[in-house]
Design a protein around this motif. Structure first.
Motif, PDB file in Angstrom:
ATOM      1  N   ALA A 136      17.074  -2.510 -53.983  1.00 61.92           N
ATOM      2  CA  ALA A 136      16.165  -1.360 -54.103  1.00 61.92           C
ATOM      3  C   ALA A 136      16.964  -0.080 -53.923  1.00 61.92           C
ATOM      4  O   ALA A 136      18.069  -0.085 -53.374  1.00 61.92           O
ATOM      5  CB  ALA A 136      15.044  -1.452 -53.069  1.00 61.92           C
ATOM      6  N   ILE A 137      16.397   1.034 -54.390  1.00 59.59           N
ATOM      7  CA  ILE A 137      17.073   2.326 -54.320  1.00 59.59           C
ATOM      8  C   ILE A 137      16.274   3.286 -53.452  1.00 59.59           C
ATOM      9  O   ILE A 137      15.040   3.218 -53.407  1.00 59.59           O
ATOM     10  CB  ILE A 137      17.268   2.906 -55.737  1.00 59.59           C
ATOM     11  CG1 ILE A 137      18.168   4.150 -55.700  1.00 59.59           C
ATOM     12  CG2 ILE A 137      15.931   3.223 -56.383  1.00 59.59           C
ATOM     13  CD1 ILE A 137      18.535   4.652 -57.090  1.00 59.59           C
ATOM     14  N   VAL A 138      17.012   4.143 -52.746  1.00 58.72           N
ATOM     15  CA  VAL A 138      16.419   5.269 -52.020  1.00 58.72           C
ATOM     16  C   VAL A 138      16.963   6.525 -52.688  1.00 58.72           C
ATOM     17  O   VAL A 138      18.162   6.806 -52.612  1.00 58.72           O
ATOM     18  CB  VAL A 138      16.783   5.243 -50.521  1.00 58.72           C
ATOM     19  CG1 VAL A 138      16.076   6.383 -49.792  1.00 58.72           C
ATOM     20  CG2 VAL A 138      16.433   3.897 -49.901  1.00 58.72           C
ATOM     21  N   TYR A 139      16.084   7.280 -53.331  1.00 65.79           N
ATOM     22  CA  TYR A 139      16.567   8.391 -54.164  1.00 65.79           C
ATOM     23  C   TYR A 139      15.702   9.637 -53.972  1.00 65.79           C
ATOM     24  O   TYR A 139      14.477   9.537 -53.828  1.00 65.79           O
ATOM     25  CB  TYR A 139      16.561   7.990 -55.633  1.00 65.79           C
ATOM     26  CG  TYR A 139      17.045   9.075 -56.554  1.00 65.79           C
ATOM     27  CD1 TYR A 139      18.405   9.323 -56.681  1.00 65.79           C
ATOM     28  CD2 TYR A 139      16.143   9.864 -57.277  1.00 65.79           C
ATOM     29  CE1 TYR A 139      18.865  10.334 -57.522  1.00 65.79           C
ATOM     30  CE2 TYR A 139      16.595  10.863 -58.124  1.00 65.79           C
ATOM     31  CZ  TYR A 139      17.957  11.097 -58.242  1.00 65.79           C
ATOM     32  OH  TYR A 139      18.414  12.090 -59.064  1.00 65.79           O
ATOM     33  N   ALA A 140      16.400  10.807 -54.006  1.00 64.39           N
ATOM     34  CA  ALA A 140      15.718  12.114 -53.987  1.00 64.39           C
ATOM     35  C   ALA A 140      16.559  13.097 -54.788  1.00 64.39           C
ATOM     36  O   ALA A 140      17.786  13.160 -54.629  1.00 64.39           O
ATOM     37  CB  ALA A 140      15.516  12.610 -52.566  1.00 64.39           C
ATOM     38  N   VAL A 145      19.593  -0.442 -51.155  1.00 62.17           N
ATOM     39  CA  VAL A 145      19.401  -1.533 -50.191  1.00 62.17           C
ATOM     40  C   VAL A 145      20.072  -2.752 -50.802  1.00 62.17           C
ATOM     41  O   VAL A 145      19.667  -3.227 -51.879  1.00 62.17           O
ATOM     42  CB  VAL A 145      17.912  -1.790 -49.923  1.00 62.17           C
ATOM     43  CG1 VAL A 145      17.750  -2.940 -48.930  1.00 62.17           C
ATOM     44  CG2 VAL A 145      17.235  -0.524 -49.412  1.00 62.17           C
ATOM     45  N   MET A 146      21.091  -3.285 -50.128  1.00 64.86           N
ATOM     46  CA  MET A 146      21.894  -4.383 -50.662  1.00 64.86           C
ATOM     47  C   MET A 146      21.569  -5.700 -49.958  1.00 64.86           C
ATOM     48  O   MET A 146      21.374  -5.735 -48.738  1.00 64.86           O
ATOM     49  CB  MET A 146      23.383  -4.078 -50.480  1.00 64.86           C
ATOM     50  CG  MET A 146      23.843  -2.748 -51.057  1.00 64.86           C
ATOM     51  SD  MET A 146      23.814  -2.737 -52.852  1.00 64.86           S
ATOM     52  CE  MET A 146      25.114  -3.940 -53.207  1.00 64.86           C
ATOM     53  N   ARG A 172      14.511  22.469 -50.543  1.00 65.06           N
ATOM     54  CA  ARG A 172      13.991  22.015 -49.248  1.00 65.06           C
ATOM     55  C   ARG A 172      14.399  20.559 -49.025  1.00 65.06           C
ATOM     56  O   ARG A 172      14.357  19.731 -49.939  1.00 65.06           O
ATOM     57  CB  ARG A 172      12.467  22.140 -49.209  1.00 65.06           C
ATOM     58  CG  ARG A 172      11.957  23.565 -49.386  1.00 65.06           C
ATOM     59  CD  ARG A 172      10.436  23.600 -49.380  1.00 65.06           C
ATOM     60  NE  ARG A 172       9.907  23.019 -48.153  1.00 65.06           N
ATOM     61  CZ  ARG A 172       8.596  22.836 -47.940  1.00 65.06           C
ATOM     62  NH1 ARG A 172       7.714  23.149 -48.894  1.00 65.06           N
ATOM     63  NH2 ARG A 172       8.189  22.338 -46.798  1.00 65.06           N
ATOM     64  N   SER A 173      14.765  20.262 -47.827  1.00 63.80           N
ATOM     65  CA  SER A 173      15.077  18.867 -47.466  1.00 63.80           C
ATOM     66  C   SER A 173      13.780  18.139 -47.105  1.00 63.80           C
ATOM     67  O   SER A 173      12.841  18.744 -46.577  1.00 63.80           O
ATOM     68  CB  SER A 173      16.042  18.844 -46.288  1.00 63.80           C
ATOM     69  OG  SER A 173      15.462  19.458 -45.161  1.00 63.80           O
ATOM     70  N   ILE A 174      13.758  16.852 -47.391  1.00 64.01           N
ATOM     71  CA  ILE A 174      12.561  16.041 -47.132  1.00 64.01           C
ATOM     72  C   ILE A 174      12.965  14.697 -46.526  1.00 64.01           C
ATOM     73  O   ILE A 174      14.134  14.300 -46.579  1.00 64.01           O
ATOM     74  CB  ILE A 174      11.762  15.792 -48.425  1.00 64.01           C
ATOM     75  CG1 ILE A 174      12.647  15.049 -49.465  1.00 64.01           C
ATOM     76  CG2 ILE A 174      11.208  17.099 -49.010  1.00 64.01           C
ATOM     77  CD1 ILE A 174      11.903  14.614 -50.711  1.00 64.01           C
ATOM     78  N   MET A 175      11.972  14.005 -45.949  1.00 60.98           N
ATOM     79  CA  MET A 175      12.166  12.617 -45.498  1.00 60.98           C
ATOM     80  C   MET A 175      11.846  11.685 -46.658  1.00 60.98           C
ATOM     81  O   MET A 175      10.820  11.832 -47.326  1.00 60.98           O
ATOM     82  CB  MET A 175      11.268  12.301 -44.306  1.00 60.98           C
ATOM     83  CG  MET A 175      11.627  13.057 -43.029  1.00 60.98           C
ATOM     84  SD  MET A 175      13.255  12.603 -42.361  1.00 60.98           S
ATOM     85  CE  MET A 175      13.030  10.882 -42.001  1.00 60.98           C
ATOM     86  N   GLN A 176      12.736  10.767 -46.902  1.00 65.16           N
ATOM     87  CA  GLN A 176      12.560   9.805 -47.998  1.00 65.16           C
ATOM     88  C   GLN A 176      12.659   8.397 -47.409  1.00 65.16           C
ATOM     89  O   GLN A 176      13.488   8.124 -46.518  1.00 65.16           O
ATOM     90  CB  GLN A 176      13.640  10.022 -49.065  1.00 65.16           C
ATOM     91  CG  GLN A 176      13.388   9.314 -50.371  1.00 65.16           C
ATOM     92  CD  GLN A 176      12.329  10.025 -51.218  1.00 65.16           C
ATOM     93  OE1 GLN A 176      11.484  10.763 -50.710  1.00 65.16           O
ATOM     94  NE2 GLN A 176      12.390   9.819 -52.518  1.00 65.16           N
ATOM     95  N   SER A 177      11.803   7.482 -47.921  1.00 65.01           N
ATOM     96  CA  SER A 177      11.788   6.116 -47.356  1.00 65.01           C
ATOM     97  C   SER A 177      11.670   5.084 -48.472  1.00 65.01           C
ATOM     98  O   SER A 177      11.277   5.396 -49.610  1.00 65.01           O
ATOM     99  CB  SER A 177      10.637   5.955 -46.357  1.00 65.01           C
ATOM    100  OG  SER A 177       9.387   6.041 -47.017  1.00 65.01           O
ATOM    101  N   GLN A 178      11.997   3.879 -48.114  1.00 61.03           N
ATOM    102  CA  GLN A 178      11.880   2.736 -49.027  1.00 61.03           C
ATOM    103  C   GLN A 178      11.569   1.494 -48.179  1.00 61.03           C
ATOM    104  O   GLN A 178      12.125   1.308 -47.086  1.00 61.03           O
ATOM    105  CB  GLN A 178      13.173   2.536 -49.812  1.00 61.03           C
ATOM    106  CG  GLN A 178      13.190   1.350 -50.747  1.00 61.03           C
ATOM    107  CD  GLN A 178      12.206   1.485 -51.888  1.00 61.03           C
ATOM    108  OE1 GLN A 178      11.013   1.226 -51.697  1.00 61.03           O
ATOM    109  NE2 GLN A 178      12.696   1.904 -53.052  1.00 61.03           N
ATOM    110  N   SER A 179      10.679   0.628 -48.705  1.00 58.33           N
ATOM    111  CA  SER A 179      10.317  -0.615 -48.004  1.00 58.33           C
ATOM    112  C   SER A 179      10.291  -1.752 -49.019  1.00 58.33           C
ATOM    113  O   SER A 179       9.938  -1.556 -50.194  1.00 58.33           O
ATOM    114  CB  SER A 179       8.944  -0.485 -47.327  1.00 58.33           C
ATOM    115  OG  SER A 179       8.943   0.553 -46.381  1.00 58.33           O
TER     116      SER A 179
END
Length: 247
Positions: free
Chosen positions: A186-190, A178-179, A195-202
């Motif tokens: 902030a980073i969004v990382y997996a 997040v720029m 298996r694929s998953i939903m990943q989030s950042q706030s």
């Protein structure tokens, strides 16, 4: 009777003869004597003044005091003096009674800013950084989010809340930032997984007028990707104003 008269005549003649034979005496005026005080003989000799008794006159003013006079006219005010130093604070007074209700205030002119966008296409890393672009608009007040550049431009300075949701790709890493302008916030990382998953950042950010917030996919040196398709929307990016600087 005749005998008494003869005796008187004889005495008169004898007295007259005596007066005629007395020498003529001219009266001489007396020699003047200097005036003296009756107490001069009590004065001390010259040079011995220290022993002279001190005489003080005491006047009883109560005898000489007259009746109180009438009040005189008020005089003209004098020149104002120099202002003195402030005095000490006095003790706190008692609490006053509750006042009445004031008039109704003006309507609150609250400012708003919000966006919510989505992406239907997957994205794989390349030799350079990539900006995530979006093709679906849910909310975009005053067009603050630029769909062509994929960036939110701040119009109302204040505190903002941002949220990112992505879907990972099987056996691939997911790595985004997040720029804010050119700074990574902030980073969004997996990690790679079967298996694929939903990943989030706030996060919340203070934004100045003209600041930009956007999402950046990392370069190919780390194989990463995000998943999406034409049927469902797996990638979303949201933001809204919490409190403006003018409030």
């Amino acid at each position: 009777m005749a005998r008494s008269r003869d005796r008187g005549a004889v005495m008169f003649e004898a007295l007259l003869s005596t007066l005629l034979f007395l020498p003529w005496v001219t009266p001489v005026p007396p020699t003047p004597t200097p005036c003296q005080r009756c107490c001069d003989h009590l004065e001390p000799p010259e040079g011995d003044v220290a022993h002279m008794p001190e005489i003080r006159t005491h006047i009883d003013m109560t005898i000489l005091k007259g009746d109180k006079g009438d009040r005189g006219e008020r005089g003209t005010p004098g020149i104002q003096g120099v202002e003195g130093q402030p005095g000490r604070a006095g003790p706190e007074g008692p609490k006053g009674s509750k006042g009445g209700s004031g008039p109704p205030g003006a309507p609150c002119q609250r400012q708003h800013a919000a966006f919510s966008v989505g992406r239907r296409k997957a994205l794989h890393s390349e030799e350079h950084y990539q900006t995530l672009l979006f093709d679906v608009t849910f909310v975009n007040l005053d067009d603050d989010f630029d769909m062509f550049s994929g960036r939110f431009r701040c119009r109302v300075p204040g505190i903002y809340f941002f949220n990112v949701n992505v879907h990972t790709w099987n056996f691939k890493e997911t790595y985004l930032h997040v720029m804010q302008n050119d700074t990574e916030r902030a980073i969004v990382y997996a990690q790679p997984s079967e298996r694929s998953i939903m990943q989030s950042q706030s996060l919340m950010l203070p934004m100045g007028r003209g600041d930009q917030v956007w999402l950046r996919l990392f370069k190919r040196e780390r194989e990463n990707a995000i998943y999406s398709d034409d049927t469902d929307i797996y990638v979303t990016f949201n933001g809204h104003l919490i409190k403006s600087d003018e409030e």
